[in-house]
Design a protein around this motif. Structure first.
Motif, PDB file in Angstrom:
ATOM      1  N   GLU A   7      23.206 -27.592 -67.328  1.00 46.71           N
ATOM      2  CA  GLU A   7      21.734 -27.638 -67.633  1.00 46.71           C
ATOM      3  C   GLU A   7      21.132 -27.863 -66.157  1.00 46.71           C
ATOM      4  O   GLU A   7      19.835 -27.108 -66.049  1.00 46.71           O
ATOM      5  CB  GLU A   7      21.244 -28.615 -68.603  1.00 46.71           C
ATOM      6  N   TYR A   8      21.355 -28.965 -65.408  1.00 41.77           N
ATOM      7  CA  TYR A   8      20.844 -29.175 -64.152  1.00 41.77           C
ATOM      8  C   TYR A   8      20.655 -28.044 -63.215  1.00 41.77           C
ATOM      9  O   TYR A   8      19.712 -27.692 -62.897  1.00 41.77           O
ATOM     10  CB  TYR A   8      21.574 -30.357 -63.553  1.00 41.77           C
ATOM     11  N   GLY A  18      16.245 -27.172 -52.401  1.00 41.68           N
ATOM     12  CA  GLY A  18      16.935 -28.223 -51.514  1.00 41.68           C
ATOM     13  C   GLY A  18      17.496 -29.451 -51.954  1.00 41.68           C
ATOM     14  O   GLY A  18      17.877 -30.398 -51.390  1.00 41.68           O
ATOM     15  N   GLU A  19      17.547 -29.414 -53.215  1.00 38.13           N
ATOM     16  CA  GLU A  19      18.222 -30.487 -53.935  1.00 38.13           C
ATOM     17  C   GLU A  19      19.628 -30.545 -53.809  1.00 38.13           C
ATOM     18  O   GLU A  19      20.224 -29.352 -53.794  1.00 38.13           O
ATOM     19  CB  GLU A  19      17.939 -30.433 -55.475  1.00 38.13           C
ATOM     20  N   PRO A  20      20.427 -31.554 -54.172  1.00 33.78           N
ATOM     21  CA  PRO A  20      21.962 -31.420 -54.114  1.00 33.78           C
ATOM     22  C   PRO A  20      22.386 -30.667 -55.299  1.00 33.78           C
ATOM     23  O   PRO A  20      21.976 -30.738 -56.471  1.00 33.78           O
ATOM     24  CB  PRO A  20      22.300 -33.153 -54.423  1.00 33.78           C
ATOM     25  N   SER A  21      23.438 -30.063 -55.104  1.00 36.91           N
ATOM     26  CA  SER A  21      24.229 -28.986 -55.993  1.00 36.91           C
ATOM     27  C   SER A  21      25.353 -29.950 -56.803  1.00 36.91           C
ATOM     28  O   SER A  21      25.573 -29.339 -57.750  1.00 36.91           O
ATOM     29  CB  SER A  21      24.988 -27.892 -55.463  1.00 36.91           C
ATOM     30  N   GLU A  49      24.303 -44.365 -63.260  1.00 37.29           N
ATOM     31  CA  GLU A  49      25.727 -43.500 -63.090  1.00 37.29           C
ATOM     32  C   GLU A  49      26.736 -43.767 -64.437  1.00 37.29           C
ATOM     33  O   GLU A  49      26.997 -44.900 -64.653  1.00 37.29           O
ATOM     34  CB  GLU A  49      26.434 -43.910 -61.713  1.00 37.29           C
ATOM     35  N   ILE A  50      26.842 -42.669 -65.086  1.00 38.13           N
ATOM     36  CA  ILE A  50      28.036 -43.008 -66.221  1.00 38.13           C
ATOM     37  C   ILE A  50      28.693 -41.652 -66.267  1.00 38.13           C
ATOM     38  O   ILE A  50      28.215 -40.545 -66.181  1.00 38.13           O
ATOM     39  CB  ILE A  50      27.063 -42.965 -67.707  1.00 38.13           C
ATOM     40  N   ASP A  51      30.026 -41.742 -66.115  1.00 35.80           N
ATOM     41  CA  ASP A  51      30.880 -40.789 -66.229  1.00 35.80           C
ATOM     42  C   ASP A  51      30.695 -39.431 -65.273  1.00 35.80           C
ATOM     43  O   ASP A  51      30.635 -38.453 -65.553  1.00 35.80           O
ATOM     44  CB  ASP A  51      31.109 -40.120 -67.667  1.00 35.80           C
ATOM     45  N   ASP A  52      30.810 -39.921 -64.215  1.00 32.04           N
ATOM     46  CA  ASP A  52      30.668 -39.022 -62.859  1.00 32.04           C
ATOM     47  C   ASP A  52      29.395 -38.221 -62.584  1.00 32.04           C
ATOM     48  O   ASP A  52      29.264 -37.340 -62.037  1.00 32.04           O
ATOM     49  CB  ASP A  52      31.704 -38.247 -62.930  1.00 32.04           C
ATOM     50  N   VAL A  53      28.344 -38.730 -63.487  1.00 27.49           N
ATOM     51  CA  VAL A  53      26.827 -38.043 -63.335  1.00 27.49           C
ATOM     52  C   VAL A  53      25.692 -39.018 -63.111  1.00 27.49           C
ATOM     53  O   VAL A  53      26.267 -40.175 -63.752  1.00 27.49           O
ATOM     54  CB  VAL A  53      26.621 -37.002 -64.316  1.00 27.49           C
ATOM     55  N   GLU A  77      17.926 -33.806 -68.177  1.00 26.66           N
ATOM     56  CA  GLU A  77      19.411 -33.387 -68.209  1.00 26.66           C
ATOM     57  C   GLU A  77      19.890 -34.241 -66.919  1.00 26.66           C
ATOM     58  O   GLU A  77      19.363 -35.090 -66.212  1.00 26.66           O
ATOM     59  CB  GLU A  77      19.187 -32.053 -67.484  1.00 26.66           C
ATOM     60  N   ASP A  78      21.642 -34.431 -67.109  1.00 31.13           N
ATOM     61  CA  ASP A  78      22.217 -35.163 -66.053  1.00 31.13           C
ATOM     62  C   ASP A  78      22.007 -34.382 -64.721  1.00 31.13           C
ATOM     63  O   ASP A  78      21.703 -33.578 -64.646  1.00 31.13           O
ATOM     64  CB  ASP A  78      23.669 -35.297 -66.491  1.00 31.13           C
ATOM     65  N   HIS A  79      22.146 -35.424 -63.682  1.00 31.91           N
ATOM     66  CA  HIS A  79      21.919 -35.151 -62.417  1.00 31.91           C
ATOM     67  C   HIS A  79      23.432 -35.466 -61.544  1.00 31.91           C
ATOM     68  O   HIS A  79      23.853 -36.549 -61.913  1.00 31.91           O
ATOM     69  CB  HIS A  79      20.661 -35.780 -61.759  1.00 31.91           C
TER      70      HIS A  79
END
Length: 188
Positions: A7-8, A18-21, A49-53, A77-79
């Protein structure tokens, strides 16, 4: 992890914004970040930070240190984890256009319990109620997040503990980044 960030990624053209992928997994523990985002409307992005996101909520009025204040926190959405250090200007025409700084950052401890037993943070999130103790530069102590109904609306409330303060309003008075010292206006 890629599914968690679908979703991100679908909302952005990362080559333009320019945001992180994402994609980088870090082993830094339970981090939190609050980003001050001057987009179409000023809000604060509260992320755990929860479960790698970074699980994320948009908080229009910003976090409060006053336990009497109930702040709307809209689940977004999770980032990716590397978003925790992102500061910059998202160009006009892109999703979330505007400036963003890291307003606060640090670590958190999961304090969520049910009937006296610890509840894992992922389960607490799924069930719609979690309590964390933040250790940041501007935010410290307990904060509770509770989902209202089955929608994306949650409440963010400061726990009435030693870090509660009914007078200080850091969301209005401390506008600088904890990483760079810059403000949103510096990036405009």
């Amino acid at each position: 992890m890629p599914r968690k960030l679908d979703e991100y990624r679908s909302k952005r053209d990362l080559s333009k914004s320019g945001e992180p992928s994402g994609g980088r997994k870090r082993d830094r523990g339970d981090r939190f970040v609050v980003q001050r985002h001057e987009a179409s409307r000023l809000h604060f992005d509260f992320r755990l930070e929860i479960d790698d996101v970074l699980v994320s909520w948009a908080v229009p009025k910003g976090p409060s240190l006053n336990p009497d204040d109930k702040r709307l926190a809209v689940r977004t959405e999770d980032h990716p984890l590397d978003y925790a250090e992102y500061e910059g200007r998202i160009p006009e025409g892109e999703y979330g256009a505007g400036t963003m700084i890291v307003w606060d950052a640090g670590t958190y401890e999961n304090l969520t319990e049910k009937r006296g037993k610890a509840v894992p943070i992922g389960d607490a999130l799924e069930h719609g109620h979690l309590v964390v103790r933040l250790d940041g530069e501007k935010l410290n102590g307990g904060f509770a997040l509770s989902r209202m109904g089955e929608d994306h609306d949650w409440l963010l409330v400061k726990v009435d503990d030693e870090a509660a303060d009914r007078r200080r309003k850091p969301a209005k008075t401390r506008l600088e980044s904890v990483l760079s010292g810059r403000t949103n206006k510096d990036l405009a």
